[in-house]
Scaffold this motif. Structure first.
Motif, PDB file in Angstrom:
ATOM      1  N   ARG A 151       0.821  -1.212   0.000  1.00 51.11           N
ATOM      2  CA  ARG A 151       0.000   0.000   0.000  1.00 51.11           C
ATOM      3  C   ARG A 151       0.850   1.255   0.000  1.00 51.11           C
ATOM      4  O   ARG A 151       0.594   2.199  -0.771  1.00 51.11           O
ATOM      5  CB  ARG A 151      -0.902   0.013   1.239  1.00 51.11           C
ATOM      6  N   VAL A 152       1.898   1.288   0.845  1.00 54.39           N
ATOM      7  CA  VAL A 152       2.750   2.466   0.936  1.00 54.39           C
ATOM      8  C   VAL A 152       3.451   2.726  -0.398  1.00 54.39           C
ATOM      9  O   VAL A 152       3.479   3.856  -0.902  1.00 54.39           O
ATOM     10  CB  VAL A 152       3.790   2.303   2.067  1.00 54.39           C
ATOM     11  N   GLU A 153       3.993   1.665  -0.995  1.00 53.33           N
ATOM     12  CA  GLU A 153       4.671   1.835  -2.278  1.00 53.33           C
ATOM     13  C   GLU A 153       3.708   2.335  -3.343  1.00 53.33           C
ATOM     14  O   GLU A 153       4.025   3.253  -4.112  1.00 53.33           O
ATOM     15  CB  GLU A 153       5.300   0.520  -2.726  1.00 53.33           C
ATOM     16  N   SER A 154       2.508   1.761  -3.392  1.00 54.84           N
ATOM     17  CA  SER A 154       1.528   2.168  -4.390  1.00 54.84           C
ATOM     18  C   SER A 154       1.124   3.633  -4.212  1.00 54.84           C
ATOM     19  O   SER A 154       1.039   4.388  -5.191  1.00 54.84           O
ATOM     20  CB  SER A 154       0.297   1.271  -4.298  1.00 54.84           C
ATOM     21  N   VAL A 161       6.406   9.783  -6.561  1.00 57.74           N
ATOM     22  CA  VAL A 161       7.704   9.410  -5.980  1.00 57.74           C
ATOM     23  C   VAL A 161       8.299   8.246  -6.768  1.00 57.74           C
ATOM     24  O   VAL A 161       7.602   7.275  -7.081  1.00 57.74           O
ATOM     25  CB  VAL A 161       7.550   9.017  -4.494  1.00 57.74           C
ATOM     26  N   VAL A 162       9.588   8.333  -7.097  1.00 63.48           N
ATOM     27  CA  VAL A 162      10.280   7.246  -7.779  1.00 63.48           C
ATOM     28  C   VAL A 162      10.751   6.234  -6.747  1.00 63.48           C
ATOM     29  O   VAL A 162      11.544   6.567  -5.860  1.00 63.48           O
ATOM     30  CB  VAL A 162      11.483   7.771  -8.588  1.00 63.48           C
ATOM     31  N   LEU A 174      12.034   0.420   1.411  1.00 65.56           N
ATOM     32  CA  LEU A 174      11.873   1.084   0.126  1.00 65.56           C
ATOM     33  C   LEU A 174      12.993   2.095  -0.052  1.00 65.56           C
ATOM     34  O   LEU A 174      13.296   2.862   0.874  1.00 65.56           O
ATOM     35  CB  LEU A 174      10.537   1.815   0.052  1.00 65.56           C
ATOM     36  N   THR A 175      13.619   2.099  -1.241  1.00 68.78           N
ATOM     37  CA  THR A 175      14.582   3.142  -1.579  1.00 68.78           C
ATOM     38  C   THR A 175      13.885   4.133  -2.491  1.00 68.78           C
ATOM     39  O   THR A 175      13.401   3.764  -3.563  1.00 68.78           O
ATOM     40  CB  THR A 175      15.822   2.558  -2.276  1.00 68.78           C
ATOM     41  N   LEU A 176      13.817   5.386  -2.051  1.00 67.05           N
ATOM     42  CA  LEU A 176      13.035   6.412  -2.728  1.00 67.05           C
ATOM     43  C   LEU A 176      13.945   7.504  -3.272  1.00 67.05           C
ATOM     44  O   LEU A 176      14.939   7.863  -2.637  1.00 67.05           O
ATOM     45  CB  LEU A 176      12.029   7.040  -1.752  1.00 67.05           C
ATOM     46  N   ALA A 177      13.610   8.032  -4.447  1.00 70.59           N
ATOM     47  CA  ALA A 177      14.373   9.125  -5.056  1.00 70.59           C
ATOM     48  C   ALA A 177      13.482  10.355  -5.117  1.00 70.59           C
ATOM     49  O   ALA A 177      12.331  10.271  -5.547  1.00 70.59           O
ATOM     50  CB  ALA A 177      14.841   8.740  -6.458  1.00 70.59           C
ATOM     51  N   ASP A 207      15.340   8.210 -14.161  1.00 65.50           N
ATOM     52  CA  ASP A 207      14.499   8.680 -15.254  1.00 65.50           C
ATOM     53  C   ASP A 207      13.465   9.654 -14.701  1.00 65.50           C
ATOM     54  O   ASP A 207      12.756   9.327 -13.743  1.00 65.50           O
ATOM     55  CB  ASP A 207      13.791   7.515 -15.936  1.00 65.50           C
ATOM     56  N   ALA A 208      13.380  10.837 -15.294  1.00 65.23           N
ATOM     57  CA  ALA A 208      12.415  11.821 -14.814  1.00 65.23           C
ATOM     58  C   ALA A 208      11.009  11.402 -15.217  1.00 65.23           C
ATOM     59  O   ALA A 208      10.822  10.767 -16.244  1.00 65.23           O
ATOM     60  CB  ALA A 208      12.756  13.188 -15.372  1.00 65.23           C
TER      61      ALA A 208
END
Length: 208
Positions: A151-154, A161-162, A174-177, A207-208
């Motif tokens: 759920r958090v990732e989705s 958020v990438v 989770l690794t977030l950019a 990737d943007a």
């Protein structure tokens, strides 16, 4: 601002002809020099009877890890690989390899003609390629319970958020950019009801 081929894009191949010589340009997104060299070998295997398989690639985004290579593969020095590389550089492409396979058409093109033919073949292929912009972003890790990870990732992806990676151990990490670390912190707080904690994890191009 650098660009690269769109993720999961298939190899793009485009053929041009100059004075009966065929120039078959192929582009592939690559992550390192080994992958670029493997691409060259793939193209040799696809056209084993061709006279030349000239190549160029650029991998890495920063001054410390950037690698550029060019190969004339039997064409007169400086008439193929370097002009091909110059097209990639002029278009600000990274993590991209290009191979131009040539079938000789019986008419010599001369040094200038070869330069124009090889650079033109690459330029035409790049013009037809699906490209995405690359951006330097801050990385953060976020540990959440396994039950909440999906759920958090989705929800984070839905808010732009990438998510670079998800690793599962005692918890899901989770690794977030993010372009803006403060904005990311606000989003994480909203998605996790204030329980999520971000830890800095460096920077990377995404990737943007």
């Amino acid at each position: 601002m650098p660009y690269t081929l769109a993720p999961r894009a298939a190899d793009l191949t485009l053929e041009t002809e100059v004075k009966h010589s065929r120039f078959i340009a192929a582009l592939r997104r690559v992550e390192d020099a080994d992958a670029a060299q493997a691409f060259v070998q793939d193209r040799r295997g696809a056209y084993p009877d061709a006279r030349h398989h000239c190549s160029a690639f650029i991998v890495g985004n920063g001054p410390s890890d950037r690698v550029e290579r060019a190969n004339d593969d039997g064409e007169p020095g400086g008439t193929a690989g370097i002009p091909m590389l110059q097209v990639l550089k002029a278009r600000d492409l990274v993590d991209v390899a290009v191979v131009v396979t040539r079938y000789f058409g019986g008419i010599k093109l001369g040094a200038g003609g070869l330069v124009r033919a090889y650079s033109g073949a690459v330029a035409a292929a790049v013009d037809a390629a699906p490209l995405v912009r690359r951006e330097r972003r801050h990385l953060h890790t976020l540990a959440v319970g396994h039950a909440e990870a999906g759920r958090v990732e989705s929800e984070l992806r839905g808010r732009g958020v990438v998510v670079v990676d998800t690793a599962y151990a005692e918890s899901a990490v989770l690794t977030l950019a993010a372009r803006d670390s403060a904005e990311l912190a606000d989003l994480v707080a909203a998605v996790t009801s204030g329980t999520g904690t971000l830890d800095p994890a460096g920077e990377m191009w995404v990737d943007a």
